[in-house]
Motif scaffolding. Structure first.
Motif, short mmCIF file in Angstrom:
data_model
loop_
_atom_site.label_atom_id
_atom_site.label_comp_id
_atom_site.label_asym_id
_atom_site.label_seq_id
_atom_site.Cartn_x
_atom_site.Cartn_y
_atom_site.Cartn_z
N LEU A 29 11.19 -2.24 -2.46
CA LEU A 29 10.28 -2.36 -3.60
C LEU A 29 9.10 -1.40 -3.45
CD1 LEU A 29 9.62 -3.91 -6.22
CD2 LEU A 29 8.32 -5.50 -4.80
N SER A 30 8.58 -1.29 -2.24
CA SER A 30 7.47 -0.38 -1.99
C SER A 30 7.88 1.07 -2.28
CB SER A 30 6.99 -0.51 -0.55
OG SER A 30 5.92 0.36 -0.32
N HIS A 31 9.08 1.43 -1.86
CA HIS A 31 9.56 2.79 -2.13
C HIS A 31 9.76 3.03 -3.62
CE1 HIS A 31 10.09 4.66 1.79
NE2 HIS A 31 10.46 3.47 2.25
N GLN A 32 10.26 2.03 -4.33
CA GLN A 32 10.49 2.18 -5.77
C GLN A 32 9.18 2.27 -6.54
OE1 GLN A 32 12.81 -1.22 -6.85
NE2 GLN A 32 14.76 -0.31 -6.23
N VAL A 33 8.22 1.40 -6.22
CA VAL A 33 6.97 1.32 -6.98
C VAL A 33 5.99 2.42 -6.59
CG1 VAL A 33 4.94 -0.13 -7.43
CG2 VAL A 33 7.22 -1.14 -7.40
N ARG A 34 5.86 2.67 -5.29
CA ARG A 34 4.84 3.60 -4.81
C ARG A 34 5.40 4.92 -4.30
NH1 ARG A 34 3.05 -1.39 -3.57
NH2 ARG A 34 0.98 -1.88 -4.36
N GLY A 35 6.69 4.97 -4.07
CA GLY A 35 7.29 6.19 -3.54
C GLY A 35 6.96 6.43 -2.07
N ARG A 36 6.58 5.37 -1.38
CA ARG A 36 6.21 5.49 0.04
C ARG A 36 6.38 4.13 0.72
NH1 ARG A 36 1.57 2.64 0.20
NH2 ARG A 36 0.12 2.80 -1.52
N ARG A 37 6.19 4.17 2.04
CA ARG A 37 6.21 2.92 2.81
C ARG A 37 4.98 2.10 2.48
NH1 ARG A 37 7.33 4.04 9.03
NH2 ARG A 37 6.94 1.82 8.93
N GLY A 38 5.05 0.81 2.79
CA GLY A 38 3.91 -0.07 2.57
C GLY A 38 2.75 0.29 3.48
N ARG A 39 1.54 0.02 3.00
CA ARG A 39 0.32 0.26 3.77
C ARG A 39 -0.54 -1.00 3.73
NH1 ARG A 39 -0.97 6.11 1.17
NH2 ARG A 39 0.79 7.21 2.08
N ALA A 40 -1.54 -1.02 4.56
CA ALA A 40 -2.40 -2.20 4.66
C ALA A 40 -3.09 -2.55 3.34
CB ALA A 40 -3.45 -1.99 5.75
N VAL A 41 -3.26 -1.57 2.47
CA VAL A 41 -3.91 -1.84 1.18
C VAL A 41 -2.95 -2.50 0.18
CG1 VAL A 41 -5.63 -0.02 1.43
CG2 VAL A 41 -3.44 0.50 0.34
N PRO A 43 -0.73 -5.46 -1.10
CA PRO A 43 -0.66 -6.90 -0.82
C PRO A 43 0.66 -7.35 -0.16
CG PRO A 43 -1.56 -6.51 -3.00
CD PRO A 43 -1.10 -5.19 -2.48
N ALA A 44 1.78 -6.82 -0.60
CA ALA A 44 3.06 -7.23 -0.03
C ALA A 44 3.16 -6.84 1.44
CB ALA A 44 4.22 -6.64 -0.82
N TRP A 45 2.63 -5.68 1.78
CA TRP A 45 2.67 -5.27 3.19
C TRP A 45 1.65 -6.05 4.01
CZ3 TRP A 45 -0.12 -3.38 7.22
CH2 TRP A 45 0.62 -2.87 8.31
N ALA A 46 0.47 -6.21 3.47
CA ALA A 46 -0.59 -6.92 4.19
C ALA A 46 -0.21 -8.38 4.47
CB ALA A 46 -1.89 -6.86 3.39
N HIS A 47 0.57 -8.96 3.59
CA HIS A 47 0.96 -10.37 3.75
C HIS A 47 2.45 -10.51 4.07
CE1 HIS A 47 -2.97 -11.65 2.54
NE2 HIS A 47 -2.89 -10.96 1.41
N ARG A 48 3.03 -9.50 4.72
CA ARG A 48 4.46 -9.53 5.01
C ARG A 48 4.86 -10.70 5.91
NH1 ARG A 48 1.81 -6.05 7.93
NH2 ARG A 48 2.31 -5.64 10.13
N MET A 49 4.00 -11.09 6.84
CA MET A 49 4.32 -12.21 7.71
C MET A 49 4.23 -13.54 6.95
SD MET A 49 5.21 -10.55 10.24
CE MET A 49 5.59 -11.83 11.39
N LEU A 50 3.35 -13.58 5.99
CA LEU A 50 3.22 -14.77 5.15
C LEU A 50 4.49 -14.98 4.33
CD1 LEU A 50 1.19 -16.97 4.28
CD2 LEU A 50 0.45 -15.41 2.48
N LEU A 51 5.10 -13.90 3.88
CA LEU A 51 6.36 -13.98 3.12
C LEU A 51 7.48 -14.60 3.96
CD1 LEU A 51 6.31 -10.47 1.43
CD2 LEU A 51 6.34 -12.66 0.22
#
Length: 189
Positions: A29-41, A43-51
């Motif tokens: 999803l990060s690649h589709q929406v942002r064209g890159r890997r997730g970053r700390a900014v 929300p999905a990456w920052a809360h990946r452990m919560l998921l």
């Protein structure tokens, strides 16, 4: 007297597969929406452990953060549907009877079809392939946890032994470790 045995899947490994599918969906999803890997900014990456945590173990504050992730960082809804699939796998494994498990499996199938993602479909196929073994887990509660712990202990001995030359010494070390652990866990009265 003949003994009857049955193979059981390990609860931990099924949850691990469900978490892996969710992680792959998040990364894609990060690649589709942002064209890159997730970053700390993000929300999905920052809360990946919560998921990856169980929904029933989340505090109200954690639930609110998770809802914020779905609202702000999941425009396609794919992350939420993959999370629902992961939670349904947890529900399926918590059932106490085969009838409840069958109903939970039907709900899981519906969620996987609604999700329509290769990651969740792969998870579904794995569960279907191992359904007999999943049923054994549900009925007996049998798990491979003790075997896994013993194997980890043996691997640790091997790593710290730095290459035993004498196999008898290696075997003795394993037996002594096992005996010591048994003595601690089951002291004599």
């Amino acid at each position: 007297m003949a003994t009857r045995t049955a193979v059981s899947v390990d609860h931990f490994h099924l949850i691990q597969l469900a978490n892996q599918a969710l992680t792959e969906v998040r990364q894609q999803l990060s690649h589709q929406v942002r064209g890159r890997r997730g970053r700390a900014v993000d929300p999905a990456w920052a809360h990946r452990m919560l998921l990856l945590r169980a929904a029933d173990s989340l505090s109200e504050q954690a639930k609110a953060r998770l809802e914020k992730v779905f609202a702000t960082d999941d425009p396609t809804g794919k992350l939420k549907t993959a999370w629902d699939v992961k939670e349904q796998v947890r529900t399926l494994l918590r059932t106490g009877s085969l009838e409840d498990a069958e109903r939970a499996k039907e709900d899981l199938e519906r969620l996987v079809k609604e999700s329509n993602q290769p990651e969740t479909t792969r998870l579904w196929r794995t569960i279907c392939r191992w359904w007999t073994e999943v049923e054994v887990l549900i009925v007996t509660g049998a798990t491979t946890g003790k075997v896994e712990a013993n194997n980890t202990s043996i691997k640790h001995i091997k790593r710290t032994g730095r290459g035993f030359v004498n196999s008898a010494n290696y075997t003795t070390r394993i037996m002594l470790r096992s005996a010591a652990r048994t003595a601690v866990n089951h002291p004599l009265q």
